[in-house]
Design a protein around this motif. Sequence first.
Motif, PDB file in Angstrom:
ATOM      1  N   TRP A  77       0.828  -1.200   0.000  1.00  0.00           N
ATOM      2  CA  TRP A  77       0.000   0.000   0.000  1.00  0.00           C
ATOM      3  C   TRP A  77       0.861   1.248   0.000  1.00  0.00           C
ATOM      4  O   TRP A  77       2.049   1.206   0.290  1.00  0.00           O
ATOM      5  N   LYS A  78       0.212   2.361  -0.322  1.00  0.00           N
ATOM      6  CA  LYS A  78       0.841   3.671  -0.271  1.00  0.00           C
ATOM      7  C   LYS A  78       0.221   4.442   0.886  1.00  0.00           C
ATOM      8  O   LYS A  78      -0.996   4.450   1.056  1.00  0.00           O
ATOM      9  N   TYR A  79       1.070   5.072   1.694  1.00  0.00           N
ATOM     10  CA  TYR A  79       0.587   5.940   2.765  1.00  0.00           C
ATOM     11  C   TYR A  79       0.213   7.284   2.159  1.00  0.00           C
ATOM     12  O   TYR A  79       1.064   7.996   1.632  1.00  0.00           O
ATOM     13  N   GLU A  80      -1.041   7.631   2.228  1.00  0.00           N
ATOM     14  CA  GLU A  80      -1.512   8.918   1.727  1.00  0.00           C
ATOM     15  C   GLU A  80      -1.534   9.974   2.831  1.00  0.00           C
ATOM     16  O   GLU A  80      -1.207  11.127   2.583  1.00  0.00           O
ATOM     17  N   ARG A  81      -1.939   9.564   4.037  1.00  0.00           N
ATOM     18  CA  ARG A  81      -2.023  10.515   5.154  1.00  0.00           C
ATOM     19  C   ARG A  81      -1.809   9.776   6.462  1.00  0.00           C
ATOM     20  O   ARG A  81      -2.318   8.665   6.647  1.00  0.00           O
ATOM     21  N   ALA A  82      -1.059  10.404   7.339  1.00  0.00           N
ATOM     22  CA  ALA A  82      -0.887   9.907   8.708  1.00  0.00           C
ATOM     23  C   ALA A  82      -1.536  10.921   9.632  1.00  0.00           C
ATOM     24  O   ALA A  82      -1.334  12.127   9.479  1.00  0.00           O
ATOM     25  N   TYR A  83      -2.309  10.453  10.582  1.00  0.00           N
ATOM     26  CA  TYR A  83      -3.049  11.353  11.462  1.00  0.00           C
ATOM     27  C   TYR A  83      -2.253  11.756  12.693  1.00  0.00           C
ATOM     28  O   TYR A  83      -2.540  12.769  13.309  1.00  0.00           O
ATOM     29  N   GLU A  84      -1.236  10.966  13.048  1.00  0.00           N
ATOM     30  CA  GLU A  84      -0.398  11.298  14.195  1.00  0.00           C
ATOM     31  C   GLU A  84       0.885  11.964  13.710  1.00  0.00           C
ATOM     32  O   GLU A  84       1.490  11.525  12.737  1.00  0.00           O
ATOM     33  N   ALA A  85       1.311  13.003  14.405  1.00  0.00           N
ATOM     34  CA  ALA A  85       2.490  13.767  13.990  1.00  0.00           C
ATOM     35  C   ALA A  85       3.732  12.889  13.853  1.00  0.00           C
ATOM     36  O   ALA A  85       4.527  13.056  12.928  1.00  0.00           O
ATOM     37  N   SER A  86       3.888  11.917  14.733  1.00  0.00           N
ATOM     38  CA  SER A  86       5.082  11.064  14.706  1.00  0.00           C
ATOM     39  C   SER A  86       5.118  10.122  13.500  1.00  0.00           C
ATOM     40  O   SER A  86       6.152   9.529  13.200  1.00  0.00           O
ATOM     41  N   GLN A  87       4.002  10.013  12.799  1.00  0.00           N
ATOM     42  CA  GLN A  87       3.912   9.105  11.658  1.00  0.00           C
ATOM     43  C   GLN A  87       3.918   9.829  10.310  1.00  0.00           C
ATOM     44  O   GLN A  87       3.862   9.204   9.253  1.00  0.00           O
ATOM     45  N   LYS A  88       4.012  11.143  10.321  1.00  0.00           N
ATOM     46  CA  LYS A  88       3.946  11.947   9.087  1.00  0.00           C
ATOM     47  C   LYS A  88       5.029  11.583   8.077  1.00  0.00           C
ATOM     48  O   LYS A  88       4.857  11.766   6.878  1.00  0.00           O
ATOM     49  N   TYR A  89       6.173  11.064   8.541  1.00  0.00           N
ATOM     50  CA  TYR A  89       7.261  10.712   7.630  1.00  0.00           C
ATOM     51  C   TYR A  89       6.860   9.632   6.618  1.00  0.00           C
ATOM     52  O   TYR A  89       7.491   9.483   5.576  1.00  0.00           O
ATOM     53  N   LYS A  90       5.793   8.902   6.892  1.00  0.00           N
ATOM     54  CA  LYS A  90       5.341   7.831   6.001  1.00  0.00           C
ATOM     55  C   LYS A  90       4.540   8.349   4.803  1.00  0.00           C
ATOM     56  O   LYS A  90       4.392   7.635   3.814  1.00  0.00           O
ATOM     57  N   GLU A  91       4.034   9.562   4.891  1.00  0.00           N
ATOM     58  CA  GLU A  91       3.173  10.084   3.829  1.00  0.00           C
ATOM     59  C   GLU A  91       3.904  10.080   2.481  1.00  0.00           C
ATOM     60  O   GLU A  91       5.048  10.537   2.382  1.00  0.00           O
ATOM     61  N   GLY A  92       3.221   9.543   1.476  1.00  0.00           N
ATOM     62  CA  GLY A  92       3.796   9.464   0.135  1.00  0.00           C
ATOM     63  C   GLY A  92       4.741   8.294  -0.068  1.00  0.00           C
ATOM     64  O   GLY A  92       5.279   8.114  -1.157  1.00  0.00           O
ATOM     65  N   LYS A  93       4.938   7.472   0.963  1.00  0.00           N
ATOM     66  CA  LYS A  93       5.847   6.328   0.890  1.00  0.00           C
ATOM     67  C   LYS A  93       5.051   5.047   0.619  1.00  0.00           C
ATOM     68  O   LYS A  93       3.830   5.025   0.711  1.00  0.00           O
ATOM     69  N   PHE A  94       5.780   3.978   0.314  1.00  0.00           N
ATOM     70  CA  PHE A  94       5.173   2.729  -0.126  1.00  0.00           C
ATOM     71  C   PHE A  94       5.598   1.559   0.748  1.00  0.00           C
ATOM     72  O   PHE A  94       6.781   1.415   1.060  1.00  0.00           O
ATOM     73  N   ILE A  95       4.638   0.732   1.102  1.00  0.00           N
ATOM     74  CA  ILE A  95       4.913  -0.547   1.755  1.00  0.00           C
ATOM     75  C   ILE A  95       4.857  -1.618   0.674  1.00  0.00           C
ATOM     76  O   ILE A  95       3.861  -1.731  -0.055  1.00  0.00           O
ATOM     77  N   LEU A  96       5.941  -2.377   0.558  1.00  0.00           N
ATOM     78  CA  LEU A  96       5.963  -3.554  -0.310  1.00  0.00           C
ATOM     79  C   LEU A  96       6.182  -4.754   0.600  1.00  0.00           C
ATOM     80  O   LEU A  96       7.147  -4.794   1.370  1.00  0.00           O
TER      81      LEU A  96
END
Length: 106
Positions: A77-96
């Motif tokens: 999946w692709k991270y489109e939005r993270a709701y917690e500030a500590s997780q924002k680095y994932k936005e726009g990144k991809f899980i393979l």
Amino acid sequence: MAESFGSGLYSCFNCRNRVSLHDDIISKDFQGRNGRAFLFSHAVNITVGPKEDRHLLTGLHTVADIYCADCHEVLGWKYERAYEASQKYKEGKFILEKAKIVKENW
């Protein structure tokens, strides 16, 4: 297109469509639906499905499943939005998911 990849490729386990480079791995310490997964900065030769909110191990995220552009296998999946500030680095990144990709040209 193979010339632009060089060595250290990851491909779809099903059809061998190239989807990312080893150099694009941010972390190998992620969990997918089917076991271990890697977080990548970039992915190619994929299609992105509809966005949906999911409760993951690290909280609520808006994600979109990603599919191999050739065989349409779900790869992660692709991270489109993270709701917690500590997780924002994932936005726009991809899980393979490790089970859905294979190493090539090593």
